[in-house]
Design a protein around this motif. Sequence first.
Motif, PDB file in Angstrom:
ATOM      1  N   THR A 178       6.722 -64.349 106.677  1.00  0.00           N
ATOM      2  CA  THR A 178       6.031 -65.474 106.646  1.00  0.00           C
ATOM      3  C   THR A 178       5.393 -65.628 108.144  1.00  0.00           C
ATOM      4  O   THR A 178       4.133 -66.097 108.470  1.00  0.00           O
ATOM      5  CB  THR A 178       6.790 -66.813 106.740  1.00  0.00           C
ATOM      6  N   ILE A 179       5.961 -65.119 109.310  1.00  0.00           N
ATOM      7  CA  ILE A 179       5.442 -65.190 110.432  1.00  0.00           C
ATOM      8  C   ILE A 179       4.624 -64.131 110.905  1.00  0.00           C
ATOM      9  O   ILE A 179       4.128 -63.911 112.155  1.00  0.00           O
ATOM     10  CB  ILE A 179       6.199 -65.608 111.654  1.00  0.00           C
ATOM     11  N   GLY A 180       5.088 -62.878 110.224  1.00  0.00           N
ATOM     12  CA  GLY A 180       4.428 -61.512 110.707  1.00  0.00           C
ATOM     13  C   GLY A 180       4.915 -61.023 111.798  1.00  0.00           C
ATOM     14  O   GLY A 180       4.112 -60.226 112.622  1.00  0.00           O
ATOM     15  N   GLN A 181       6.190 -61.201 112.225  1.00  0.00           N
ATOM     16  CA  GLN A 181       6.678 -60.553 113.246  1.00  0.00           C
ATOM     17  C   GLN A 181       8.165 -60.260 113.122  1.00  0.00           C
ATOM     18  O   GLN A 181       8.769 -60.997 112.207  1.00  0.00           O
ATOM     19  CB  GLN A 181       6.508 -61.595 114.707  1.00  0.00           C
ATOM     20  N   ALA A 182       8.852 -59.393 113.720  1.00  0.00           N
ATOM     21  CA  ALA A 182      10.098 -58.875 113.485  1.00  0.00           C
ATOM     22  C   ALA A 182      11.086 -60.081 114.129  1.00  0.00           C
ATOM     23  O   ALA A 182      10.906 -60.562 115.015  1.00  0.00           O
ATOM     24  CB  ALA A 182      10.447 -57.708 114.229  1.00  0.00           C
ATOM     25  N   ILE A 183      12.158 -60.148 113.417  1.00  0.00           N
ATOM     26  CA  ILE A 183      13.252 -61.217 113.589  1.00  0.00           C
ATOM     27  C   ILE A 183      14.354 -60.579 114.210  1.00  0.00           C
ATOM     28  O   ILE A 183      15.064 -59.615 113.534  1.00  0.00           O
ATOM     29  CB  ILE A 183      13.669 -61.857 112.282  1.00  0.00           C
ATOM     30  N   THR A 184      14.835 -60.806 115.396  1.00  0.00           N
ATOM     31  CA  THR A 184      15.895 -60.005 116.265  1.00  0.00           C
ATOM     32  C   THR A 184      17.110 -60.780 116.430  1.00  0.00           C
ATOM     33  O   THR A 184      17.874 -60.286 116.839  1.00  0.00           O
ATOM     34  CB  THR A 184      15.284 -59.549 117.553  1.00  0.00           C
ATOM     35  N   GLY A 185      17.149 -62.181 116.210  1.00  0.00           N
ATOM     36  CA  GLY A 185      18.247 -62.659 116.582  1.00  0.00           C
ATOM     37  C   GLY A 185      18.599 -63.610 115.255  1.00  0.00           C
ATOM     38  O   GLY A 185      18.071 -63.779 114.375  1.00  0.00           O
ATOM     39  N   TYR A 186      20.269 -63.813 115.168  1.00  0.00           N
ATOM     40  CA  TYR A 186      20.929 -64.157 114.196  1.00  0.00           C
ATOM     41  C   TYR A 186      22.023 -65.353 114.762  1.00  0.00           C
ATOM     42  O   TYR A 186      22.464 -64.992 115.776  1.00  0.00           O
ATOM     43  CB  TYR A 186      21.649 -63.273 113.407  1.00  0.00           C
ATOM     44  N   ARG A 187      22.383 -66.114 113.970  1.00  0.00           N
ATOM     45  CA  ARG A 187      23.383 -67.133 114.097  1.00  0.00           C
ATOM     46  C   ARG A 187      24.048 -67.389 112.850  1.00  0.00           C
ATOM     47  O   ARG A 187      23.424 -67.773 111.946  1.00  0.00           O
ATOM     48  CB  ARG A 187      23.146 -68.456 114.910  1.00  0.00           C
ATOM     49  N   ALA A 188      25.229 -66.738 112.791  1.00  0.00           N
ATOM     50  CA  ALA A 188      26.219 -67.485 111.648  1.00  0.00           C
ATOM     51  C   ALA A 188      26.433 -68.859 111.478  1.00  0.00           C
ATOM     52  O   ALA A 188      26.694 -69.698 112.401  1.00  0.00           O
ATOM     53  CB  ALA A 188      27.406 -66.670 111.747  1.00  0.00           C
ATOM     54  N   PRO A 189      26.030 -69.467 110.112  1.00  0.00           N
ATOM     55  CA  PRO A 189      26.594 -70.848 110.042  1.00  0.00           C
ATOM     56  C   PRO A 189      28.011 -71.121 110.550  1.00  0.00           C
ATOM     57  O   PRO A 189      28.926 -70.209 110.564  1.00  0.00           O
ATOM     58  CB  PRO A 189      26.568 -70.784 108.489  1.00  0.00           C
ATOM     59  N   SER A 190      28.161 -72.248 111.281  1.00  0.00           N
ATOM     60  CA  SER A 190      29.345 -72.503 111.815  1.00  0.00           C
ATOM     61  C   SER A 190      30.112 -71.398 112.722  1.00  0.00           C
ATOM     62  O   SER A 190      31.311 -71.546 112.677  1.00  0.00           O
ATOM     63  CB  SER A 190      30.257 -73.051 110.610  1.00  0.00           C
ATOM     64  N   PHE A 191      29.325 -70.747 113.144  1.00  0.00           N
ATOM     65  CA  PHE A 191      29.828 -69.647 114.135  1.00  0.00           C
ATOM     66  C   PHE A 191      30.724 -69.080 113.511  1.00  0.00           C
ATOM     67  O   PHE A 191      31.914 -68.731 114.010  1.00  0.00           O
ATOM     68  CB  PHE A 191      30.305 -70.414 115.371  1.00  0.00           C
ATOM     69  N   SER A 192      30.910 -68.561 112.373  1.00  0.00           N
ATOM     70  CA  SER A 192      31.684 -67.928 111.398  1.00  0.00           C
ATOM     71  C   SER A 192      31.985 -66.587 111.557  1.00  0.00           C
ATOM     72  O   SER A 192      32.103 -65.821 110.409  1.00  0.00           O
ATOM     73  CB  SER A 192      31.706 -68.335 110.123  1.00  0.00           C
ATOM     74  N   ILE A 193      31.838 -65.847 112.510  1.00  0.00           N
ATOM     75  CA  ILE A 193      32.246 -64.216 112.856  1.00  0.00           C
ATOM     76  C   ILE A 193      33.418 -64.568 113.806  1.00  0.00           C
ATOM     77  O   ILE A 193      33.546 -65.123 114.886  1.00  0.00           O
ATOM     78  CB  ILE A 193      31.105 -63.391 113.472  1.00  0.00           C
ATOM     79  N   ASP A 194      34.490 -63.838 113.384  1.00  0.00           N
ATOM     80  CA  ASP A 194      35.741 -63.714 114.019  1.00  0.00           C
ATOM     81  C   ASP A 194      36.522 -62.357 113.725  1.00  0.00           C
ATOM     82  O   ASP A 194      35.903 -61.519 113.343  1.00  0.00           O
ATOM     83  CB  ASP A 194      36.628 -64.855 113.700  1.00  0.00           C
ATOM     84  N   GLU A 195      37.858 -62.533 114.123  1.00  0.00           N
ATOM     85  CA  GLU A 195      38.472 -61.276 113.977  1.00  0.00           C
ATOM     86  C   GLU A 195      38.683 -60.742 112.836  1.00  0.00           C
ATOM     87  O   GLU A 195      38.805 -59.467 112.216  1.00  0.00           O
ATOM     88  CB  GLU A 195      40.009 -61.298 114.729  1.00  0.00           C
ATOM     89  N   SER A 196      38.579 -61.582 111.644  1.00  0.00           N
ATOM     90  CA  SER A 196      38.704 -61.433 110.190  1.00  0.00           C
ATOM     91  C   SER A 196      37.315 -60.499 109.680  1.00  0.00           C
ATOM     92  O   SER A 196      37.399 -60.045 108.296  1.00  0.00           O
ATOM     93  CB  SER A 196      38.941 -62.669 109.383  1.00  0.00           C
ATOM     94  N   ASN A 197      36.220 -60.666 110.147  1.00  0.00           N
ATOM     95  CA  ASN A 197      35.099 -60.018 109.770  1.00  0.00           C
ATOM     96  C   ASN A 197      34.119 -59.453 110.892  1.00  0.00           C
ATOM     97  O   ASN A 197      32.868 -59.715 110.724  1.00  0.00           O
ATOM     98  CB  ASN A 197      34.211 -61.034 108.750  1.00  0.00           C
ATOM     99  N   GLU A 198      34.753 -58.729 111.756  1.00  0.00           N
ATOM    100  CA  GLU A 198      33.794 -58.022 112.782  1.00  0.00           C
ATOM    101  C   GLU A 198      32.917 -57.064 111.861  1.00  0.00           C
ATOM    102  O   GLU A 198      31.976 -56.573 112.682  1.00  0.00           O
ATOM    103  CB  GLU A 198      34.731 -57.318 113.618  1.00  0.00           C
ATOM    104  N   TRP A 199      33.283 -56.794 110.763  1.00  0.00           N
ATOM    105  CA  TRP A 199      32.090 -55.802 109.974  1.00  0.00           C
ATOM    106  C   TRP A 199      30.587 -56.480 110.025  1.00  0.00           C
ATOM    107  O   TRP A 199      29.649 -55.835 109.584  1.00  0.00           O
ATOM    108  CB  TRP A 199      32.452 -55.464 108.612  1.00  0.00           C
TER     109      TRP A 199
END
Length: 286
Positions: free
Chosen positions: A123-144
């Motif tokens: 849509t914007i014609g540019q690489a997307i380099t940043g990500y944020r998980a919904p509800s900050f939902s990365i922790d010890e259980s899913n470091e993959w």
Amino acid sequence: MQTTNHNARKKSSIINAMTVDVEDYYHVSAFEKQFSRDDWDKLPQRVEHNTYRLLDLFDNHGCKGTFFILGAVGERYPQLLKDIHNRGHEVASHGFAHKRATTQTREEFKADVERSKLHLEDTIGQAITGYRAPSFSIDESNEWAFEVLAELGFKYSSSTYPVKHDLYGTPHWPRFKYTRPEGIIEIPVPTLKLAGKQIPIGGGGYFRLYPTMLAHKLVDKYLAKEQQPYSFYFHPWEIDPDQPRVTDAPFKSKFRHYLNINKMEGRLATLLDRYHWSTMQNVYLK
């Protein structure tokens, strides 16, 4: 609403990151039992209008920021994506369907994030380099999840909040920007360490909960004590007191969601004037 001129003297020379998680009121994790994915298209849509209000507010205060855009919003409103980008803000990914990463398999997570990233880039014609998980939902259980982000070409994530919370939290993980073994730069939401406890100060519901003077005092203390950039996050629905009310949600969910949303726009305007702001890319990756 009274605002101050965006040229007013700032209290700190540190440049901080302003971020917006672009999602609608019915996407939030607190209401996930009240709204199914099949309901979304039938509901009153508020996010487009509210995000344009924020873009105008940011323009009025000389603020550039990072918009972590939910793919479901981006696919519905492609012109909004283009306007965010064309007005000088950073476009980043918030995944597609606002499903917490801790509830997904690796394959489901990759499919969700990849769909969002490809649409944003197309849509914007540019690489997307940043990500944020919904509800900050990365922790010890899913470091993959960090491995998946690296595979998809992301450079940084802001998906952890080092506090204790019933929906998220990595209280024992780093509090400041660091590079993960997977090669992803992780930028945690800010906390202030007081009396051995990590106090959440990064925005959202906490910013609406704290009295304005206290919220500013906590940020000032963080900047003076840590000499680190501060990042702030919030959502377009937080400036929308006229949004449809969800009456059948638990009291705690309703309290968190609706608390002081009638005051949020004015508080946000004051915050924009009080500190220097830029994008995540400019603050943390340059």
